[in-house]
Each structure stands twice: as structure tokens, then as C-alpha cells.
Write a protein that holds these residues in place. Structure first.
Motif, mmCIF file in Angstrom:
data_model
loop_
_atom_site.group_PDB
_atom_site.id
_atom_site.type_symbol
_atom_site.label_atom_id
_atom_site.label_comp_id
_atom_site.label_asym_id
_atom_site.label_seq_id
_atom_site.Cartn_x
_atom_site.Cartn_y
_atom_site.Cartn_z
ATOM 1 N N LYS A 1 67.368 42.193 -3.527
ATOM 2 C CA LYS A 1 66.667 43.459 -3.277
ATOM 3 C C LYS A 1 65.307 43.481 -3.998
ATOM 4 N N ALA A 2 64.891 42.352 -4.515
ATOM 5 C CA ALA A 2 63.752 42.364 -5.440
ATOM 6 C C ALA A 2 62.418 42.016 -4.786
ATOM 7 N N LEU A 3 62.390 41.863 -3.456
ATOM 8 C CA LEU A 3 61.130 41.503 -2.797
ATOM 9 C C LEU A 3 60.029 42.494 -3.166
ATOM 10 N N GLY A 4 58.903 41.979 -3.651
ATOM 11 C CA GLY A 4 57.763 42.838 -3.981
ATOM 12 C C GLY A 4 57.830 43.466 -5.368
ATOM 13 N N ARG A 5 58.980 43.360 -6.038
ATOM 14 C CA ARG A 5 59.065 43.901 -7.392
ATOM 15 C C ARG A 5 58.392 42.932 -8.372
ATOM 16 N N VAL A 6 58.166 43.403 -9.607
ATOM 17 C CA VAL A 6 57.458 42.581 -10.590
ATOM 18 C C VAL A 6 58.405 42.289 -11.761
ATOM 19 N N THR A 7 58.534 41.007 -12.106
ATOM 20 C CA THR A 7 59.456 40.623 -13.180
ATOM 21 C C THR A 7 59.017 41.251 -14.508
ATOM 22 N N ALA A 8 60.001 41.768 -15.244
ATOM 23 C CA ALA A 8 59.715 42.342 -16.558
ATOM 24 C C ALA A 8 59.897 41.303 -17.650
ATOM 25 N N THR A 9 60.698 40.299 -17.384
ATOM 26 C CA THR A 9 60.938 39.212 -18.342
ATOM 27 C C THR A 9 60.911 37.910 -17.558
ATOM 28 N N PRO A 10 60.710 36.780 -18.280
ATOM 29 C CA PRO A 10 60.793 35.514 -17.546
ATOM 30 C C PRO A 10 62.211 35.346 -16.996
ATOM 31 N N VAL A 11 62.320 34.586 -15.915
ATOM 32 C CA VAL A 11 63.638 34.315 -15.343
ATOM 33 C C VAL A 11 63.980 32.859 -15.617
ATOM 34 N N TYR A 12 65.091 32.626 -16.329
ATOM 35 C CA TYR A 12 65.528 31.270 -16.662
ATOM 36 C C TYR A 12 66.717 30.889 -15.809
ATOM 37 N N ALA A 13 66.766 29.617 -15.411
ATOM 38 C CA ALA A 13 67.906 29.149 -14.608
ATOM 39 C C ALA A 13 69.173 29.152 -15.445
ATOM 40 N N ILE A 14 70.273 29.548 -14.824
ATOM 41 C CA ILE A 14 71.575 29.503 -15.495
ATOM 42 C C ILE A 14 72.316 28.234 -15.100
ATOM 43 N N VAL A 15 72.183 27.833 -13.851
ATOM 44 C CA VAL A 15 72.760 26.546 -13.437
ATOM 45 C C VAL A 15 71.641 25.658 -12.916
ATOM 46 N N SER A 16 71.893 24.354 -12.950
ATOM 47 C CA SER A 16 70.929 23.428 -12.376
ATOM 48 C C SER A 16 71.093 23.421 -10.862
ATOM 49 N N SER A 17 70.027 23.059 -10.182
ATOM 50 C CA SER A 17 70.104 22.930 -8.732
ATOM 51 C C SER A 17 69.486 21.600 -8.342
ATOM 52 N N PRO A 18 70.210 20.682 -7.729
ATOM 53 C CA PRO A 18 71.652 20.748 -7.528
ATOM 54 C C PRO A 18 72.409 20.672 -8.866
ATOM 55 N N HIS A 19 73.644 21.154 -8.861
ATOM 56 C CA HIS A 19 74.408 21.147 -10.109
ATOM 57 C C HIS A 19 75.337 19.944 -10.155
ATOM 58 N N TYR A 20 75.187 19.043 -9.184
ATOM 59 C CA TYR A 20 75.955 17.788 -9.141
ATOM 60 C C TYR A 20 75.053 16.789 -8.443
ATOM 61 N N HIS A 21 75.335 15.486 -8.590
ATOM 62 C CA HIS A 21 74.541 14.498 -7.861
ATOM 63 C C HIS A 21 74.905 14.580 -6.396
ATOM 64 N N ALA A 22 73.950 14.884 -5.571
ATOM 65 C CA ALA A 22 74.240 15.168 -4.166
ATOM 66 C C ALA A 22 73.608 14.122 -3.271
ATOM 67 N N SER A 23 74.305 13.774 -2.238
ATOM 68 C CA SER A 23 73.703 12.884 -1.256
ATOM 69 C C SER A 23 72.562 13.624 -0.571
ATOM 70 N N ALA A 24 71.426 12.931 -0.442
ATOM 71 C CA ALA A 24 70.265 13.563 0.177
ATOM 72 C C ALA A 24 70.224 13.276 1.675
ATOM 73 N N MET A 25 71.167 12.464 2.153
ATOM 74 C CA MET A 25 71.160 12.018 3.548
ATOM 75 C C MET A 25 72.595 11.937 4.048
ATOM 76 N N ASP A 26 72.759 11.875 5.346
ATOM 77 C CA ASP A 26 74.037 11.457 5.906
ATOM 78 C C ASP A 26 74.078 9.935 5.808
ATOM 79 N N GLY A 27 75.195 9.380 5.297
ATOM 80 C CA GLY A 27 75.254 7.922 5.187
ATOM 81 C C GLY A 27 76.453 7.481 4.383
ATOM 82 N N LEU A 28 76.275 6.376 3.675
ATOM 83 C CA LEU A 28 77.358 5.818 2.868
ATOM 84 C C LEU A 28 76.926 5.759 1.405
ATOM 85 N N ALA A 29 77.795 6.297 0.544
ATOM 86 C CA ALA A 29 77.519 6.199 -0.885
ATOM 87 C C ALA A 29 77.981 4.827 -1.376
#
Lengths: 642, 642
Positions: B41-69
Motif C-alpha cells: 500500500k506504500a506506492l508514492g509514500r516516503v520512507t521515514a527510515t532506511p529499509v534493510y533486507a531481512i532475508v537474502s534474495s535469493p535465499h538459496y542457491h537457485a538455478s538460473a536456467m532450465d537444465g541440469l545441475a
């Protein structure tokens, strides 16, 4: 395994033109039935018909000033030598601004110019021209005149002018309703507990906000699993309800990509696959006369897919076209290679350094949404170009206003977390100012200064012979350039290790162990130089370190790799280890300075940074990160004339 | 009558700086207590404090393609001469984009590059580097990293990135609540029956939309009569409820202007009167720690007052600053005189003609809101300047994007109502295109062409000797310039008379009657030339016509003057009489052409006009106006090589 392929690999303009022509002919691009809305609720809406004035404004001859209304004919012939006198209340009647002129009166004398000779008699020493200081009927708008054309987006002034013309409701195009269908078995709602493989479903929120900002109504739907029949039902229902349907994602050609098949089964796929990067797997389709678009899954691809293909459709349904983006010319700071045959959309950071605007590419990964958050603009590398050479000029479409870019301090060089804190305090103290930092290592930073691409560079380069920092490198890499070297922080470098140190790593000597996987920093990074220096000191051969070639560009990326188990150890600053709750073995303190060419020294770009660096709140916040000493923060450590 | 005076006559920058400093020190410019809002709901609002990530993105090693690991170590040493084989399901595991890598696997081979030698065995002919086609943990964002700084206005991509970082709610600055108090005994609500002296209260709606578009919440209040005590109570209550209070108007120094007195009685007036035009009577005040601004009553003054003084306050309370307006350089088309000592804000229309952007001033009346609706930009004439000469370059702050201005066809010359219809159809057919018309009469139009300031001119100039139109004037006024002359319409000119013709005017001969008041068109207007020609023909002396010097610039303005009883007769086109339901006595048909310099002939600016002129719907709409004949519409009547 049967491999499906994309139907197409069209230039995007051709794909778009084909799509819009088809929709236009099918009548799918026309606005819906106009809505009658009260003018005061019409901000941002688009007129469906011209708006004509019903009353004139003003609708009577109005005094434009506070003063006395007169008949101009009564004043003819008045002069200094033959003044005329008028009786107040009969021949001169007090009026205030906006008052109607009394019947038969046709001019106003401003109160400041009235000369009373008796309490109720004024003297006139020059003729008053007819209609002086009078707002005649229709001065602003004449009844029946067109106030606004059709297809006009209502601004605040339009609301005033339309109401002034006596019009209280106007016909506007309905806001198109855009259904957004997130699909993918791996998607989970924000806030869910995350397992490996889970992806937070944030795309639909971003896409919803995009279409909302264009004037449409987003209808965000529940997540559909990767299943042909479920998706088919979801698309079928969405087409009933909405004017435009977006399916995100399953738009590629993989095993579980059903979007193209579903659209084809319900209607028609016009284009599948566009020669753009990122964003290739776009599907442009139509179901029962409504546009249905398959939007790629990677967030940057999804953003671009919407900008290129959905924005014109939404604006079309509003009877208008997307506003042209603001463009500037910028000098590309590094070689920007791009494959032939695709149009690549390269996100760049921009900064005005001297008389040039410098564009520095940020991450080009389609999954790196923060690259778009941090980007100031986009350079389009055409299909038939292999990119730009460093120093070449390129047109940039701006994502931030040019005015903001001019207020941006550009720092290129080594990464330090304290720079984020600096950026944040700078913005709070000077809301118009921005700190834009690009992380290319200390030597990369000096190279950027040499090329005139940054206002300052963050450097922590150890001179192996003197044990001093930065000065000898500056002399070597910036010959003849006057600079100031200002300390930002001293910081503790060391080994970042998994929590609890399961591999029992005690120092750099353990990095050559067979069972230890290392994550390195990129060539030119001060941290890498420090590592190589220490390895040499200890007589350790880098070739024996597993992972010596696995490079990351920031301390946080190194810490993240350790956190994720991709490596057992990395060299970095204590703050990064502390941020991710990892173990840390210090190997020494190092000095991190800002190198500022003298030409930028006395400019707001640098003055503002120095002011913020002097703020106790800033220093306290950095100290809290851990491993920092700010004893010299803001102190000039060296300059060429010293 | 005691005359109050303004306290001040300050340069606006000084007034603003004084005001903002005062508010800042009083703590009245700080944002309110931050609000926690859901990110979506925050579109156009102004942050009052910095926003820090809580989880990493991606939060696991992810395949970037369809294929074989695969495990990269398993592939070391593979080559065309010494291929390696991997068992699918054990050493190579099928993954789709986004899937987590199986434990111990560290690279992916794209499905397109996989070479099966048996249904479950693949062959590798080169080593696979570690982390190939893998999105490592934190590639987009690392947990604890700053995603957004404080004081940042949330865009759609920010919503995506913040959610991706595991953050579902953020602290934003509250939207400032801005109370808007319309004051004035003469004000009536839109829709009310209008008596002379009534003014439709539209300002508060315009001002409300302005503050809303800046991110504030407008609180529009009931109309207060011009009464000190009522206004005092209204302001007192508004200060309780809102963060900022605007009183519109009563900000001048007239008999019924109570705003300054009210603010002084409740708090403090810091500035009353600013050296700007329009907009001088601004009051900058403070009541109980809250900004209270007296906004001038004329709509253009009110708009400017808000832009200059309230916008920085609203943005300040949002922890940020107003975005810098887009600016361009333009060539001023006519001498623009401006008094010394005030900074004047001149509204201009803009158009790209050849390689120059041309700025043509529109009405400068503070009450002419449509001038702001039609303006493309604003030229600020500094206090110490007397204006610009024709041909001089001036900086313009844009009110429309530069891209739109480049798509504008500029027509300068005589006014005809058919041009409004043309503008409307043009916009519907080409939503990016605009027709900008300035009304300076036919000769003024030719002069503009000579100076290279327009793409075409609307002209209806009768040659008294030949009875032909336009050609002889073009030869005389545009010597050596190749042009095309295209007919737009034939139209009926005649006397516009009050409904029922109470003065029994039967023809031009009646204009010299003592009891007949005339309204004329300006010098250089084709209609004026026609009048003078006919008067001469009939042997009538213009000096005998009462009102011969009362000039208006458009047919509609002439008709409006007659409608309002300011004149008994005027010369103009039938459509204008018909629009205002007035009587009309035709005196003849005349030809109205567009004169197009050959250099613009084959450009989109003109081609698009000709296309629209050929549309039957356009022609039908013009016919409906009355008095038009379109038998030659779009036909080239003459060009120099004929």
C-alpha cells in the motif's frame, strides 16, 4: 525430454506494432464506455469528450481591483489643469475586487490612485479608459468555448478551469481493469516461512503498482500452481472480469511453462518471444477480444515486459499514449558489450562529473531487481550494435529527473558498508542530494578518477613496502592530478567464517587446506591486495587455495556466500560478518580513505559529504556496525602540496 | 477610508527562506510520527527510515536456467578429445529456473546445451565453471543490506525489491493534512444559481488537487463569509485538525481582507506581500506551531502562491524537497515587457519550429486560469529585468513534458472556432499530438511565419483591389518565402447583435448611431480589415463609431461582450453568435486559409492536420457550428510555383 521453442524472436517494435494493430482492428484497444464523474474527483482521469464551458467566467463585468467604479465617459477631458470631480456614491461607487460593476459603469480606479478632495468627492486628473481594471465577461472563458479537448489527462488547474466554466461533471474514460495472475508452484505469499525453492510472490505487487501509476485498476489474483487446467480456468475467469490480463510467469518454453499453451487454447498467441534482453519470453495474446499478456518471471524482465508492451495497451484504453521518457546524453564509463541480434536494456547509474554526465552500468542480471531500484536510467543497446566503448556517448532514458541526477555525488571504488550509512544521512540532511556508489575495487576507483568519471573514490590500498595506505598508489595511478585524501574510517579486515567455525579455521594458513573452500574478492579490490600481500608474507601459494578464482564484488556478497555454505571462508570486514551473524577472525586494521580530485574539492558534491561525516549521529551509526574506528573521519590525510 | 498596506515586498526566495527557517526552528517543518504501512500500500509514500533486507534474495542457491545441475568438479578436464559422461539423476539432476541446487551441486548446464548419449547419460566436452547459471544466495539483495534510504518516495520497483528482501511493512512519513479554507461572502458552491457578483468556489478544489498530487491529504472546508470573527474561528479549528492551513483568500490589503489580521491575532504573520506577479498578496504565517498561509484569490495567483510557498512546506513535512522542474531554453516570439522590481511568471505556449523552441506568451491576467491550462511552460522574468526582446533566448520551466512539446503543431494568426475542433480531432487521432494556437490576427500570423515561429498561420485577408484572399498579402509580407495556401473553411462574417436586436441595427451604417456601442477586433485582424474595407466602401468614418477602440482578440470575446451588454454590436463569425445564442446579420462570406511555409509542408506537423481536415467527422462537426462551408477544406488554393 521434449524441448518446446519460442515461436518468435521479433524486434520489439515490430512485435508491439503487430500486437497493437491486431488489437486495434479487433476493437480491443478502444476505451470502454465513458463514465460521468464529478470534476473534483477527476484528478488524473482522461477526458472522453471535449469539455465546453456552460457559463462564462467571469459571468458579469467584475472589478479587478479594490477601488471606485466610474463611468469612463464622465472622466473624458480631465487633466491636471482641468480636473474633474465625481461625487462618491453617485458618480463613483466603492467596489472591491470581484464585485460586479454597477449598471452603466465601465471602469475602475484603484484605491491607491483615488484622490479625495472632500470625504465624498474625488478629483480626477486624467481620463479613465473604458474597461480599465475591469474583468469583462468571459475574460477567462466564454460560455460554449472548449476548455479541454478529449483525451486530456486532468491536472489540478484543469479542475479549476472546468468548474469555473460551470461544468461540474465530465465524461472520462473508465480506468482499464488489469488482472494480474501470479503462477508458479514455487511462489509463496510475503510473510510465509521460507524453505529452499520458495520464491516470495512480489512481482504481482510491483506490476500492480505499475499499472496503477498509469491510471488502471490492478486486480491481483491468487497464486495458481503450475498446472495447465488450473491456469486455464484462472485465465478464463480473469478475462470475464478484466479488460487486460497479465499472466506472470510460465511464459518461457520450459517443462512447466503453460502460459502460451493456455492462451492458445482459449484464444490466440500473436507473439511468443521478443529479441530483447532481459525480457525475451514475452507472450502477446488475445482471448475473447481482450489482451492477455504472458509476462516473464524474472522481475527485471517482468518490469520491461510491462513497460514495452502493456503500458501502450493501458494508455491506448485510456485514449492516449504513454508520455515520452526524459532523455539525456551520457558518456559510458566502461565498455558495455552487448550481443548482436537482441536489443539490450542496460541499467546505469548516472552522475554529473564536471561537464559530462557519466553512465556506469549496474548489474545486468534479470533477477537483480535492486539494479533497477538503484539505476538512474536505461541505455538501450540496439540489436545491430555490439555495445558501447568506454568514453562513447549514448542516449539514456531517465528513471529519475535530470535535476536529481545533477545533485548526485558519484563515488566509485572500493565498497564499504559505511557508504550506505553516509548515503542515508546525506539524503536526510540534504533531501535533494544523492550518493551514488559503484563498486569496482580501489584501483578501479582511481582509474575512474583518472577518466574524470567520479567526484571521489573509496580506496584502501596498502603499500607493501612502506605499510602506508593509498598515497603511493595515487602517485602512480593519478600522475599530475591534484587530489585530497580524506579518511572515512579505519576498519578491521579478517576472515569471515561460518557461525561456530565448523572447519576450525584459525588463520590464512588454513586456506590452503583441501577441505576449505574460499570465496575471493575481485582483482583490484584492496581486500584482494591485502590477501595477496599477506599470502606472500606467509609464503603461501594462491594456486593452492580452492575458490581463489570465485570472485565477489562486495564484502556483503562474500559474507552471503559463507552464510549460504557456498564457501567456508572469505576475507572481508568485520561489519559484514556481524551483519550476517557469522564468525570473524581479525587479521588487521586498515585505512579506508576517500580520494577527491582538487577540482571537486570545493563543490557541494564533496562539501555535503564532509558535513555529514562530521555529524556525531553519522559516526555513531557507523560504529554500531562493528569493527570501525572513526578517529580520523573527515581528516585530510594527505594532499599533493603537503 | 483607511487603507491598510502590505507589510512586505520581499523577493520570493528571501520570503521563502525566512519562512522555512522560522518553521524549521519552530519544529513545524518536521514530518509527523512515522506510520507503519504494508509495503503493497506504500506506492508514492516516503520512507521515514532506511529499509534493510531481512532475508537474502535469493535465499538459496537457485538455478538460473532450465537444465541440469552438476558438480563443477566432476567436469574438470573434460574436452572434445576426452569427454566426460555424467549419469542423469545422480551426477546431473534436472532443475527448472528457480529450483534450489541439490546439496553439493554448484553449477547448471542449460537444457539447450545438454548432449544426451543415452536416455540417462550426458556427455560433457568442456569443464563447467563453478556457479555457472546459478543465482547465488544474495545475488539480488543480501540480508541486512539497505534496500532503500530514508526520505525515498516509493515507486513500483521499490515495492518489489522491499518485498523480495522479506520486508512486508515499512515506516513512512504521514501524509501532511492540509486544511483549505475558502473565504469570501461572494463565493458560491459549484452548481448554484449564479447572480452577478457570485463567484464559483473552484479554487479550493484546484488547491486540494495540487496538495493531493504532492502526497498530502486535502481537507476542504466550508466557505467562510468575510467576517473577522467567523474566519478567526475557522482558522482556529483548522489549526487543531490539520498540519498546514491555507486561507483562500482575503489575503490582500482591502476593506474585507481579514486573513492577515486573523493570523496575527492567533499567531504570527511572518511575511505579507511578496514581489511576484501574479501572486503578490501572499501571507506566510504560523499559528500554534503550524504553518498558516494566506493564498491570494485570483486563481493564477493562488496556483503560484502554492507552488512557491506551500509545496516546499508539504515536501518538507514529507522529509524531502520538491522535484526540480524540467527546463528548456526557448526563443521568445514577442517582446515581453515586465516591470522592474517584481519577478513575473509569464505563461507561454511552446512549440518546436525548425531547430528552435519558440515561446509565445499567453494572457498575463491573474484571473485567467485558462491561460495556465493552455500554457506549456512558465518564463520567470527576474526582478531586475524589464523583460525579454523578441528573438531573445529565455529559460522556461515546463508544464508539459518536452517530448509532448516536440509533437505540437504551432499555428499563429487569426482565430477561428474550427481550430478548436481541429485540435480536438487531432488529439483523438494522434494522442501524442497537440495543436497550439495563438491568436494575433492574420497579419500577426504572417509576421510569425516570417520570423520562423510557427508551422502555419490562419489567415483571411481580403485584397481590397482584387477581391481575392491572402495571396497578395503573402507576396508582400513573406517575400522570397515559399508557402502553400490551403483552405480550411469559408465562413460567414457579420454583425453579432444582442438577442432580439433591441437596438434595431440593420447594417454597418447603424454603427455610427449615437446609441450604438461597438466592440472591435484588434489591429491586424482580418475581421478588422474587412470592417475598415466595408466602412470605406460605404463612406463611413470609423471615428464616429463609439467603441471602435474597444478591442478584443477573438470572435468569442466579441460575442461575449455583446452577450454581456458591454456592446450592442461587434463584427465576427456566425458560429460565435450561434454559440452564445445571439442575433446575427451576415455581411458576406470570406475565405479562411492556412498558410504553410514549404519547409514545414512535408512534416508530421502539417501532414497530420491535413489528414484530420480530410475526415468527414471533422467536417461535419465544423458544419454544425453554423455559418461554415467546407467545399475547399484541405485544398491547396495557391503556392508560389503555381
Amino acid at each position: 525430454m521434449k524441448q518446446k521453442v519460442y515461436l518468435d524472436d521479433l524486434p520489439w517494435e515490430e512485435a508491439l506494432e503487430r500486437y497493437l494493430s491486431y488489437l486495434r482492428e479487433a476493437g480491443s484497444l478502444s476505451p470502454g464506455r465513458p463514465e460521468l464523474v464529478p470534476v473534483e474527483k477527476a484528478l488524473g482521469r482522461v477526458t472522453a469528450t471535449p469539455v465546453y464551458a456552460i457559463v462564462s467566467s467571469p459571468h458579469y463585468h467584475a472589478s479587478a481591483m479594490d477601488g471606485l467604479a466610474v463611468r469612463s465617459a464622465d472622466t473624458y477631458g480631465a487633466s491636471e489643469t482641468a480636473p474633474k470631480r465625481l461625487k462618491v456614491g453617485e458618480e463613483a461607487i466603492a467596489v472591491d475586487t470581484g464585485d460586479p460593476l454597477p449598471e452603466g459603469f465601465d471602469a475602475v480606479i484603484m484605491i491607491e490612485d483615488v484622490h479625495y478632495v472632500q470625504p465624498d468627492v474625488i478629483e480626477i486628473i486624467s481620463a479613465v479608459p473604458p474597461w480599465q481594471h475591469v474583468r469583462v465577461v468571459g475574460e477567462d472563458v466564454v460560455a460554449t468555448e472548449m476548455i479541454l479537448p478529449a483525451s486530456h489527462r486532468i491536472r489540478p488547474v484543469d479542475i479549476g478551469a472546468v468548474l469555473a466554466g460551470g461544468v461540474n461533471s465530465i465524461y472520462v474514460h473508465p480506468r482499464p481493469r488489469v488482472a494480474i495472475l501470479p503462477t508458479g508452484t514455487e511462489l509463496v505469499q510475503p510473510g510465509a516461512e521460507l524453505k529452499p525453492g520458495d520464491i516470495i510472490e512480489y512481482n504481482s505487487r510491483m506490476l500492480g503498482a505499475m499499472v496503477e501509476s498509469w491510471g488502471a485498476v490492478p486486480l491481483r489474483k491468487e497464486i495458481t500452481a503450475d498446472n495447465f487446467e488450473s491456469l486455464k480456468k484462472a485465465v478464463h475467469d480473469a478475462v470475464d472480469e478484466a479488460d487486460v490480463v497479465l499472466v506472470n510467469a510460465g511464459s518461457s518454453a520450459g517443462r512447466e511453462d503453460f502460459t502460451a499453451g493456455v492462451i492458445a487454447s482459449l484464444g490466440k498467441v500473436l507473439v511468443h518471444g521478443v529479441a530483447i534482453k532481459p525480457g525475451k519470453p514475452v507472450i502477446l495474446g488475445e482471448v475473447r477480444g481482450k489482451p492477455v499478456v504472458g509476462v516473464p518471471g524474472y522481475p527485471v524482465s517482468a518490469y520491461l515486459g510491462l513497460e514495452l508492451f502493456v503500458k501502450p495497451v493501458v494508455y491506448g484504453k485510456l485514449g492516449t499514449v504513454p508520455p515520452a521518457p526524459e532523455k539525456i546524453e551520457a558518456v559510458v564509463s566502461r565498455k558495455m558489450f552487448s550481443p548482436l541480434g537482441v536489443e539490450e536494456f542496460v541499467r546505469v547509474k548516472l552522475g554529473q562529473v564536471g561537464d559530462k554526465v557519466i553512465a556506469t552500468p549496474v548489474s545486468r542480471g534479470a533477477g537483480v531487481l535492486t539494479s533497477l531500484v538503484r539505476a538512474d536510467g536505461i541505455i538501450r543497446v540496439p540489436r545491430l550494435s555490439e555495445g558501447y566503448n568506454a568514453g562513447e556517448a549514448a542516449p539514456v532514458e531517465l528513471l529519475r529527473p535530470a535535476g536529481e541526477i545533477r545533485e548526485t555525488t558519484v563515488i566509485i571504488g572500493s565498497h564499504d558498508i559505511a557508504l550506505d550509512v553516509l548515503a542515508n544521512f546525506l539524503r536526510q540532511k540534504y533531501p535533494a542530494a544523492t550518493l551514488s556508489s559503484a563498486h569496482v575495487g580501489s584501483l578501479g576507483g582511481l582509474a575512474a578518477l583518472r577518466r574524470g568519471e567520479a567526484h571521489c573514490a573509496g580506496v584502501h590500498l596498502l603499500d607493501e613496502e612502506t605499510g602506508d595506505y593509498n598515497v603511493s598508489y595515487i602517485k602512480r595511478y593519478l600522475p599530475g592530478i591534484k587530489v585530497y585524501l580524506v579518511n572515512l574510517v579505519y576498519r578491521e579486515q579478517g576472515l569471515i567464517l561460518a557461525r561456530g567455525n565448523p572447519k576450525k579455521i584459525c588463520g590464512l594458513e588454513d586456506l590452503v587446506r583441501e577441505d576449505v573452500r574460499f570465496v575471493n574478492r575481485q582483482r583490484g579490490a584492496g581486500t584482494r591486495i591485502l590477501l595477496d600481500y599477506r599470502l606472500k608474507e606467509m609464503g603461501l601459494d594462491p594456486a593452492r587455495i580452492r575458490g581463489y578464482d570465485y570472485e565477489e564484488y562486495t564484502h556483503m556478497a562474500v559474507a552471503a556466500a559463507v552464510k549460504a555454505g557456498a564457501a567456508d571462508a572469505g576475507l572481508g570486514i568485520r561489519a559484514a560478518a556481524q551483519a550476517l551473524d557469522l564468525d570473524f577472525i581479525g587479521i588487521g586494521e586498515e585505512r579506508y580513505d576517500l580520494c577527491v580530485p582538487a577540482g571537486h574539492w570545493d563543490t557541494p558534491y564533496i562539501r555535503r559529504l564532509l558535513e555529514v561525516m562530521a555529524m556525531p549521529e553519522f559516526q555513531e551509526e557507523v560504529r554500531k556496525l562493528g569493527g570501525y574506528d572513526l578517529r580520523d573521519c573527515g581528516r585530510v590525510m594527505w594532499h599533493n602540496d603537503m
